[in-house]
Design a protein around this motif. Sequence first.
Motif, PDB file in Angstrom:
ATOM      1  N   ARG A   1       0.877  -1.159   0.000  1.00 38.90           N
ATOM      2  CA  ARG A   1       0.000   0.000   0.000  1.00 38.90           C
ATOM      3  C   ARG A   1       0.915   1.208   0.000  1.00 38.90           C
ATOM      4  O   ARG A   1       1.488   1.589   1.017  1.00 38.90           O
ATOM      5  CB  ARG A   1      -0.910  -0.009   1.226  1.00 38.90           C
ATOM      6  N   ILE A   2       1.087   1.757  -1.179  1.00 42.37           N
ATOM      7  CA  ILE A   2       1.962   2.919  -1.308  1.00 42.37           C
ATOM      8  C   ILE A   2       1.186   4.150  -0.856  1.00 42.37           C
ATOM      9  O   ILE A   2       0.077   4.397  -1.336  1.00 42.37           O
ATOM     10  CB  ILE A   2       2.425   3.099  -2.779  1.00 42.37           C
ATOM     11  N   LEU A   3       1.767   4.900   0.041  1.00 46.30           N
ATOM     12  CA  LEU A   3       1.068   6.079   0.550  1.00 46.30           C
ATOM     13  C   LEU A   3       1.271   7.270  -0.378  1.00 46.30           C
ATOM     14  O   LEU A   3       2.246   7.345  -1.126  1.00 46.30           O
ATOM     15  CB  LEU A   3       1.590   6.441   1.942  1.00 46.30           C
ATOM     16  N   SER A   4       0.339   8.198  -0.285  1.00 49.30           N
ATOM     17  CA  SER A   4       0.488   9.467  -0.985  1.00 49.30           C
ATOM     18  C   SER A   4       1.760  10.153  -0.468  1.00 49.30           C
ATOM     19  O   SER A   4       2.097  10.032   0.706  1.00 49.30           O
ATOM     20  CB  SER A   4      -0.737  10.324  -0.676  1.00 49.30           C
ATOM     21  N   LEU A   5       2.444  10.857  -1.350  1.00 45.58           N
ATOM     22  CA  LEU A   5       3.658  11.562  -0.906  1.00 45.58           C
ATOM     23  C   LEU A   5       3.334  12.552   0.198  1.00 45.58           C
ATOM     24  O   LEU A   5       4.158  12.862   1.045  1.00 45.58           O
ATOM     25  CB  LEU A   5       4.294  12.316  -2.086  1.00 45.58           C
ATOM     26  N   LYS A   6       2.115  13.044   0.178  1.00 45.84           N
ATOM     27  CA  LYS A   6       1.682  14.020   1.180  1.00 45.84           C
ATOM     28  C   LYS A   6       1.229  13.337   2.465  1.00 45.84           C
ATOM     29  O   LYS A   6       0.915  14.006   3.446  1.00 45.84           O
ATOM     30  CB  LYS A   6       0.506  14.853   0.632  1.00 45.84           C
ATOM     31  N   GLY A   7       1.107  12.008   2.390  1.00 45.42           N
ATOM     32  CA  GLY A   7       0.726  11.277   3.593  1.00 45.42           C
ATOM     33  C   GLY A   7      -0.769  11.211   3.848  1.00 45.42           C
ATOM     34  O   GLY A   7      -1.211  10.638   4.825  1.00 45.42           O
ATOM     35  N   GLU A   8      -1.585  11.799   2.948  1.00 44.90           N
ATOM     36  CA  GLU A   8      -3.030  11.736   3.198  1.00 44.90           C
ATOM     37  C   GLU A   8      -3.588  10.530   2.439  1.00 44.90           C
ATOM     38  O   GLU A   8      -3.942  10.605   1.280  1.00 44.90           O
ATOM     39  CB  GLU A   8      -3.752  13.058   2.884  1.00 44.90           C
ATOM     40  N   GLY A   9      -3.653   9.406   3.110  1.00 51.63           N
ATOM     41  CA  GLY A   9      -4.178   8.177   2.488  1.00 51.63           C
ATOM     42  C   GLY A   9      -3.207   7.580   1.487  1.00 51.63           C
ATOM     43  O   GLY A   9      -2.003   7.861   1.509  1.00 51.63           O
ATOM     44  N   LYS A  10      -3.742   6.755   0.580  1.00 53.32           N
ATOM     45  CA  LYS A  10      -2.889   6.055  -0.375  1.00 53.32           C
ATOM     46  C   LYS A  10      -2.582   6.930  -1.597  1.00 53.32           C
ATOM     47  O   LYS A  10      -3.298   7.883  -1.874  1.00 53.32           O
ATOM     48  CB  LYS A  10      -3.567   4.756  -0.811  1.00 53.32           C
ATOM     49  N   MET A  11      -1.557   6.544  -2.326  1.00 53.50           N
ATOM     50  CA  MET A  11      -1.255   7.249  -3.572  1.00 53.50           C
ATOM     51  C   MET A  11      -2.316   6.847  -4.606  1.00 53.50           C
ATOM     52  O   MET A  11      -2.610   5.675  -4.760  1.00 53.50           O
ATOM     53  CB  MET A  11       0.136   6.868  -4.076  1.00 53.50           C
ATOM     54  N   SER A  12      -2.898   7.826  -5.280  1.00 56.24           N
ATOM     55  CA  SER A  12      -3.928   7.571  -6.306  1.00 56.24           C
ATOM     56  C   SER A  12      -3.681   8.463  -7.498  1.00 56.24           C
ATOM     57  O   SER A  12      -3.255   9.603  -7.321  1.00 56.24           O
ATOM     58  CB  SER A  12      -5.323   7.928  -5.795  1.00 56.24           C
ATOM     59  N   LYS A  13      -4.051   7.957  -8.671  1.00 54.41           N
ATOM     60  CA  LYS A  13      -3.856   8.805  -9.847  1.00 54.41           C
ATOM     61  C   LYS A  13      -4.832   9.971  -9.872  1.00 54.41           C
ATOM     62  O   LYS A  13      -4.576  10.971 -10.520  1.00 54.41           O
ATOM     63  CB  LYS A  13      -3.904   7.989 -11.140  1.00 54.41           C
ATOM     64  N   THR A  14      -5.946   9.865  -9.135  1.00 50.21           N
ATOM     65  CA  THR A  14      -6.885  10.998  -9.095  1.00 50.21           C
ATOM     66  C   THR A  14      -6.572  11.956  -7.941  1.00 50.21           C
ATOM     67  O   THR A  14      -7.342  12.848  -7.655  1.00 50.21           O
ATOM     68  CB  THR A  14      -8.346  10.500  -8.970  1.00 50.21           C
ATOM     69  N   ASN A  15      -5.453  11.739  -7.281  1.00 48.43           N
ATOM     70  CA  ASN A  15      -5.033  12.691  -6.248  1.00 48.43           C
ATOM     71  C   ASN A  15      -3.594  13.110  -6.576  1.00 48.43           C
ATOM     72  O   ASN A  15      -2.640  12.712  -5.921  1.00 48.43           O
ATOM     73  CB  ASN A  15      -5.131  12.009  -4.879  1.00 48.43           C
ATOM     74  N   PRO A  16      -3.442  13.910  -7.664  1.00 46.95           N
ATOM     75  CA  PRO A  16      -2.124  14.146  -8.268  1.00 46.95           C
ATOM     76  C   PRO A  16      -1.093  14.802  -7.343  1.00 46.95           C
ATOM     77  O   PRO A  16       0.099  14.592  -7.519  1.00 46.95           O
ATOM     78  CB  PRO A  16      -2.421  15.048  -9.459  1.00 46.95           C
ATOM     79  N   ARG A  17      -1.562  15.537  -6.347  1.00 42.82           N
ATOM     80  CA  ARG A  17      -0.599  16.240  -5.482  1.00 42.82           C
ATOM     81  C   ARG A  17       0.345  15.285  -4.763  1.00 42.82           C
ATOM     82  O   ARG A  17       1.494  15.593  -4.522  1.00 42.82           O
ATOM     83  CB  ARG A  17      -1.344  17.082  -4.442  1.00 42.82           C
TER      84      ARG A  17
END
Length: 358
Positions: free
Chosen positions: A219-235
């Motif tokens: 489960r790769i996390l978002s770079l920003k740490g808010e939940g998982k990394m997703s293509k619809t959450n580009p930040r």
Amino acid sequence: MINNLDKNTKKDYTKSSTMEEIQTKKKEVSAMQYKVELLTGIRPTGDLTVANYLGAVSPIVELQAQGVSPVVFVADLHAITDSEMTTVKQYIHGVVADYIALGLDPQKTKIYLQSDIAGEVNTFTTLLARLISVAELLRVPTLKDKLKNNARPETANALLLLYPVLMAADILLNRAKMIAVGEDQLAHMEVTRLLARRFNKRYGELFPIPQVLQVNALRILSLKGEGKMSKTNPRGAIFLTDDAKTVSNKIKATETAIEGVMNKKLESHVLITKELAKTESERDEVDAIIMAHKTGKPVMGHFKQIMTRIICNFIEEFQAKRAEITRDPLYIQSVLEEGSKIAKENAIETLEEVKKVM
Ligand code: ATP
Ligand code: MG
């Protein structure tokens, strides 16, 4: 023949499997004549991220190399839950090109477009939706998570509620034995299994209970740490289309872990870096830095440099292959046509059986 599928085996297929088990399962699959040995889907909602590669594509490529014949579908009907149809359409061919550039071989792995069998998928979704209550769907953790972080009940459309039922329709129409998903899809798989069991109980044993194949429980996390990394959450995502400068800036902007402290975000960064590393010596280099970090040394700047270098090398190689694949504008279309023809045959056959017993 189909009615005997589950009676022939009392094995519990609800558990995750490992790479070692796959060959044995392959034999079981062919013996029981499932239509699809291994199925996986991808939503054409944006360019792929490194998380999509590590969580979804890389395991399939590995299995393909071991002689498994996966089927991949481009889930455009799922994508319109939260993306505009025009956006979705624009990403379909790109996602297929990405998968091929990442190592999928259309000779071994069939790829089809979900909406090419929309009639069958939608009919079956309607029939399956009768077998689950609104309350049960509202309890699906993925839905709760989405409603908390990315959408509000007042504005999210009702497709979000039906999402797991649509997913069950894809899987069961294909009579798929194993489903390769990332960690984020486990809750949806529970719904598919529940619906398969309920259907079998009520109408007779028609569906094998699909099994989750979670080769890498990543489960790769978002770079920003808010939940998982997703293509619809580009930040918070690193895209395979990013150039070196963009990757470098994104990594520089990530929160720097305090010396000596391992947190979830850093663990995820280490995971991405080691998984994308080409050589053992690069992985050793990462281990050495993390060891130093754990003992309180200020090495995070150095780690970010290595992380950037490894990710950029991977992306550069990918982009060169992708450019080659997309040179012939008709190639991707022909891959999808071939895949959809087989998917359609399977879906029609299954739906006929369903209608007969219902
Ligand atoms: P979206 O924001 O549109 O949902 P996504 O990045 O979550 O995009 P999907 O198309 O939903 O991508 O999923 C494609 C595959 O990638 C699935 O198998 C999913 O489990 C896997 N995947 C997605 N995100 C991650 C992640 N952060 N870590 C590991 N695997 C992931
Ligand atoms: Mg997703």
